[in-house]
Design a protein around this motif. Structure first.
Motif, short mmCIF file in Angstrom:
data_model
loop_
_atom_site.label_atom_id
_atom_site.label_comp_id
_atom_site.label_asym_id
_atom_site.label_seq_id
_atom_site.Cartn_x
_atom_site.Cartn_y
_atom_site.Cartn_z
N LEU A 137 27.83 89.95 24.27
CA LEU A 137 28.01 88.36 24.02
C LEU A 137 27.72 87.73 22.75
CD1 LEU A 137 26.71 87.06 27.51
CD2 LEU A 137 29.12 87.79 26.93
N LEU A 138 28.54 86.86 22.13
CA LEU A 138 28.15 86.51 21.01
C LEU A 138 27.58 85.10 21.22
CD1 LEU A 138 31.60 87.32 19.31
CD2 LEU A 138 29.57 88.70 19.23
N ILE A 139 26.26 84.74 20.58
CA ILE A 139 25.75 83.61 20.95
C ILE A 139 25.52 82.74 19.86
CG2 ILE A 139 23.64 82.51 22.05
CD1 ILE A 139 23.12 85.57 23.30
N PHE A 140 26.00 81.24 19.99
CA PHE A 140 25.78 80.54 18.85
C PHE A 140 24.88 79.30 19.42
CE2 PHE A 140 29.70 82.70 18.64
CZ PHE A 140 30.04 82.97 17.25
N LEU A 141 24.03 78.94 18.39
CA LEU A 141 23.02 78.01 18.60
C LEU A 141 23.03 76.79 18.14
CD1 LEU A 141 20.36 80.66 18.43
CD2 LEU A 141 21.03 79.78 20.55
N LEU A 175 27.75 77.98 22.26
CA LEU A 175 29.03 78.74 22.58
C LEU A 175 28.71 80.11 22.68
CD1 LEU A 175 32.33 78.16 21.13
CD2 LEU A 175 31.28 80.47 21.06
N VAL A 176 29.14 80.70 23.80
CA VAL A 176 29.19 82.15 24.07
C VAL A 176 30.32 82.88 23.86
CG1 VAL A 176 28.10 83.93 25.64
CG2 VAL A 176 26.91 81.58 25.45
N GLY A 177 30.67 83.66 23.13
CA GLY A 177 31.89 84.33 22.92
C GLY A 177 31.88 85.82 23.46
N TRP A 178 32.87 86.38 23.76
CA TRP A 178 33.01 87.91 24.05
C TRP A 178 34.40 88.29 23.64
CZ3 TRP A 178 35.83 89.41 28.98
CH2 TRP A 178 35.45 90.87 29.19
N ARG A 179 34.69 89.59 23.21
CA ARG A 179 35.66 90.18 22.99
C ARG A 179 36.05 91.30 23.42
NH1 ARG A 179 33.78 89.26 17.27
NH2 ARG A 179 35.09 87.78 16.28
N THR A 227 27.34 67.41 24.01
CA THR A 227 25.88 67.29 23.85
C THR A 227 25.07 68.40 24.55
OG1 THR A 227 26.13 65.84 25.75
CG2 THR A 227 26.33 64.57 23.60
N ASP A 228 25.77 69.49 24.60
CA ASP A 228 24.84 70.57 25.13
C ASP A 228 24.18 70.43 26.33
OD1 ASP A 228 25.78 72.03 22.81
OD2 ASP A 228 24.08 71.50 21.67
N THR A 229 24.86 69.85 27.31
CA THR A 229 24.21 69.76 28.80
C THR A 229 23.79 71.09 29.62
OG1 THR A 229 25.76 67.67 28.80
CG2 THR A 229 24.72 68.39 30.97
N LEU A 230 24.55 72.19 29.23
CA LEU A 230 24.39 73.19 30.14
C LEU A 230 23.28 73.87 29.50
CD1 LEU A 230 27.89 74.66 30.76
CD2 LEU A 230 26.38 73.35 32.48
N SER A 231 22.48 74.59 30.43
CA SER A 231 21.13 75.31 29.96
C SER A 231 21.64 76.52 29.20
CB SER A 231 20.18 75.49 30.94
OG SER A 231 20.74 76.39 32.00
N ASN A 232 20.52 77.04 28.56
CA ASN A 232 21.03 78.39 27.91
C ASN A 232 21.33 79.39 29.00
OD1 ASN A 232 20.47 77.19 25.36
ND2 ASN A 232 18.47 78.37 25.03
N ALA A 233 20.31 79.24 30.12
CA ALA A 233 20.53 80.37 31.17
C ALA A 233 21.97 80.19 31.80
CB ALA A 233 19.33 80.34 32.16
N ALA A 234 22.32 79.01 31.96
CA ALA A 234 23.54 78.78 32.55
C ALA A 234 24.84 79.20 31.61
CB ALA A 234 23.95 77.11 32.69
N MET A 235 24.67 78.93 30.39
CA MET A 235 25.55 79.35 29.39
C MET A 235 25.95 81.07 29.45
SD MET A 235 27.35 77.01 27.88
CE MET A 235 27.93 77.89 26.37
N ILE A 236 24.71 81.74 29.43
CA ILE A 236 24.74 83.01 29.58
C ILE A 236 25.25 83.70 30.67
CG2 ILE A 236 23.41 85.31 29.42
CD1 ILE A 236 23.68 84.18 26.76
N ASP A 237 24.95 83.01 32.01
CA ASP A 237 25.45 83.44 33.21
C ASP A 237 26.77 83.14 33.46
OD1 ASP A 237 22.75 84.24 33.89
OD2 ASP A 237 22.30 82.68 35.25
#
Length: 511
Positions: A463-467, A474-478, A491-501
């Motif tokens: 996963l490519l993680i943008f902070l 944003l979390v990307g994947w190729r 406004t970045d509502t979703l938590s970090n754990a949620a974005m990764i999951d």
């Protein structure tokens, strides 16, 4: 408050200012060349008259500076009474800081305007231009504010600059549509999904505030400038400096100091020192007051804030960031990313929604590319659909959403090569402008996936993680065939754990 990599701040008028500053600094190869370049820049800026009687404090060389950036529809030589401003932004440059601090002030802030009574902050601009606006901000919001420079760039300059840099690839979070025949707002017609936006469409996108708030619009503008900066590097700025500077000078008014060689050198030296710094966005502590429709008409929709909170925010804005604090911020975000859970209903506030994900995938299955959908979505969200009423905005007719949710389309890269793409849009709260999305495209190296702050292998996906400071935006994947990403809300509502999951749960659609 967050440390924002890749200059996430403001609308393109801030990019224009940065362009002028970077051009001037990089041109200074010798003392003579530097002087000639600064004189040329001063000439370009003098294409419009300097702001009269601007209350600025000219700083000593090397001292911190605070700049007021204004985005407006005012044209030099005309009265401010017919002009409006959408953006008021403070930028703090401090040689002792590892960040450039940025603070956007809501246009709907409830203030007292001398001789005009209670009104929204942007009304001060229409009454007395930048000078009165600065006074009202100081009297009502930040009593200790001292402005060193004022930059007022109009919307025509925004459009011209966007076109001059070849437009901007933009990650559009949902369907934007408005017909001026139906509302008092300006027209817009932009589909959801990653795409190139040019002049008028780009301006409509960053100015949009029909169904959300000042805070969401500020976040939209901040994203747009980050995408613009990532696509248009210093080399391009240098090679096109004359063209960009002419556009900037024709559409911008500044204080008198920036019409002089000495004033430009003073500011340029500070910007050159800060060129590699990240941006720290300091959020305004906005409180949205109710604005019900009454028998006598619509109550003004004001924003307000507690004086103590405003004082705290101003202190944060003025305080330099040490390198240790910046490193701690990045470490905290990395630690949060390590807490990703297995792709099932999780403590991150997610639920499994395979059936709706499969339905979305089936709707874009005509594309000649692998379609992935997430097994997990935020518990408080739902997919936007073209067949139902989900994510429709009144008074738009349902026909404008045909094929919008989900959307299958073609995007062209910088060389004009076409690529398949799709966008699945999910909504958490339409009224708050909280949309997040699933993007897929056969364009494997789009600008948005360049320079991730982190990479992380989760469930066999790299996963490519943008902070955005502590927040994952944003979390990307190729894969060998395509690129995919999960975009957070503006406004970045979703938590970090949620974005990764959610990203880790991306699953190929079956035959």
């Amino acid at each position: 408050m967050g440390l924002i990599p890749h200059s996430r701040a403001g609308a393109l008028w801030r990019f224009a200012l940065a362009a002028v500053l970077v051009i001037g600094c990089t041109a200074a190869t010798t003392a003579v060349a530097a002087l000639l370049q600064f004189k040329q820049i001063a000439t370009y800026l003098s294409a419009t008259p300097a702001l009269k009687n601007a209350e600025v404090v000219v700083p000593n060389p090397g001292q911190p500076q605070t700049i007021l950036i204004i985005g407006s529809d005012h044209r030099a030589g005309t009265s401010f009474t017919s002009a409006n401003t959408d953006t008021m932004m403070l930028v703090r440059l401090d040689p002792s800081s590892s960040t450039i601090n940025v603070l956007s002030i809501p246009r709907d802030l409830k203030v007292q305007i001398p001789g005009d009574g209670i009104a929204k902050l942007n009304s001060a601009y229409s009454v007395g231009g930048p000078n009165l606006l600065e006074t009202v901000i100081r009297d009502n919001v930040f009593p200790d504010l001292k402005i060193n420079h004022i930059v007022d760039i109009n919307f025509g300059g925004f459009e011209d600059l966007v076109n001059a840099i070849g437009c901007v690839y933009t990650d559009v979070d949902h369907r934007y549509y408005n017909n001026t025949a139906q509302t008092d707002y300006s027209s817009i017609d932009v589909q959801a999904g990653y795409q190139k936006l040019c002049g008028a469409n780009a301006l409509s996108f960053v100015r949009f505030r029909h169904t959300d708030s000042d805070l969401v619009r500020n976040a939209r503008q901040q994203d747009f400038i980050r995408w613009a900066k990532d696509q248009y590097g210093v080399d391009n700025l240098i090679s096109n400096r004359d063209k960009l500077l002419k556009i900037f000078g024709q559409h911008t008014q500044t204080d008198r100091s920036l019409h002089t060689t000495d004033g430009l050198i003073n500011l340029f030296n500070l910007v050159a020192f800060s060129a590699g710094h990240t941006i720290k966005q300091v959020p305004f502590p906005a409180i949205f007051l109710p604005c019900p429709l009454t028998a006598t008409g619509q109550t003004p929709c004001y924003v307000t804030a507690e004086p103590e909170a405003e004082a705290t925010v101003y202190q944060q804005f003025m305080t330099p960031t040490s390198a240790a604090v910046a490193a701690s911020s990045a470490a905290s975000a990395k630690k949060a990313a390590h807490k990703a859970s297995a792709p099932s209903a999780s403590a991150a506030g997610l639920v499994a929604d395979v059936s709706d994900g499969k339905a979305q995938a089936a709707a874009v299955a005509k594309l000649a590319m692998p379609i992935y959908y997430p097994k997990l979505i935020a518990a408080s969200s739902q997919y936007c659909t073209s067949l139902g009423s989900s994510c429709y905005e009144y008074p738009n007719p349902g026909s404008v959403y045909a094929g919008a949710y989900p959307r299958a389309y073609t995007i062209h890269d910088q060389s004009g090569v076409p690529h398949f793409a799709y966008r699945m849009t999910l909504v958490i709260n339409e009224g708050l402008g909280e949309y997040y999305g699933v993007q897929g495209t056969t364009w494997r190296d789009p600008p948005i996936l360049k320079n991730p702050q982190q990479t992380r292998v989760v469930h066999r996906k790299r996963l490519l993680i943008f902070l955005n400071g502590h927040h994952i935006t944003l979390v990307g994947w190729r894969t060998p065939e395509a690129a995919y990403w999960i975009s957070n809300t503006l406004t970045d509502t979703l938590s970090n754990a949620a974005m990764i999951d959610i990203a880790a749960s991306l699953t190929p659609a079956g035959p």
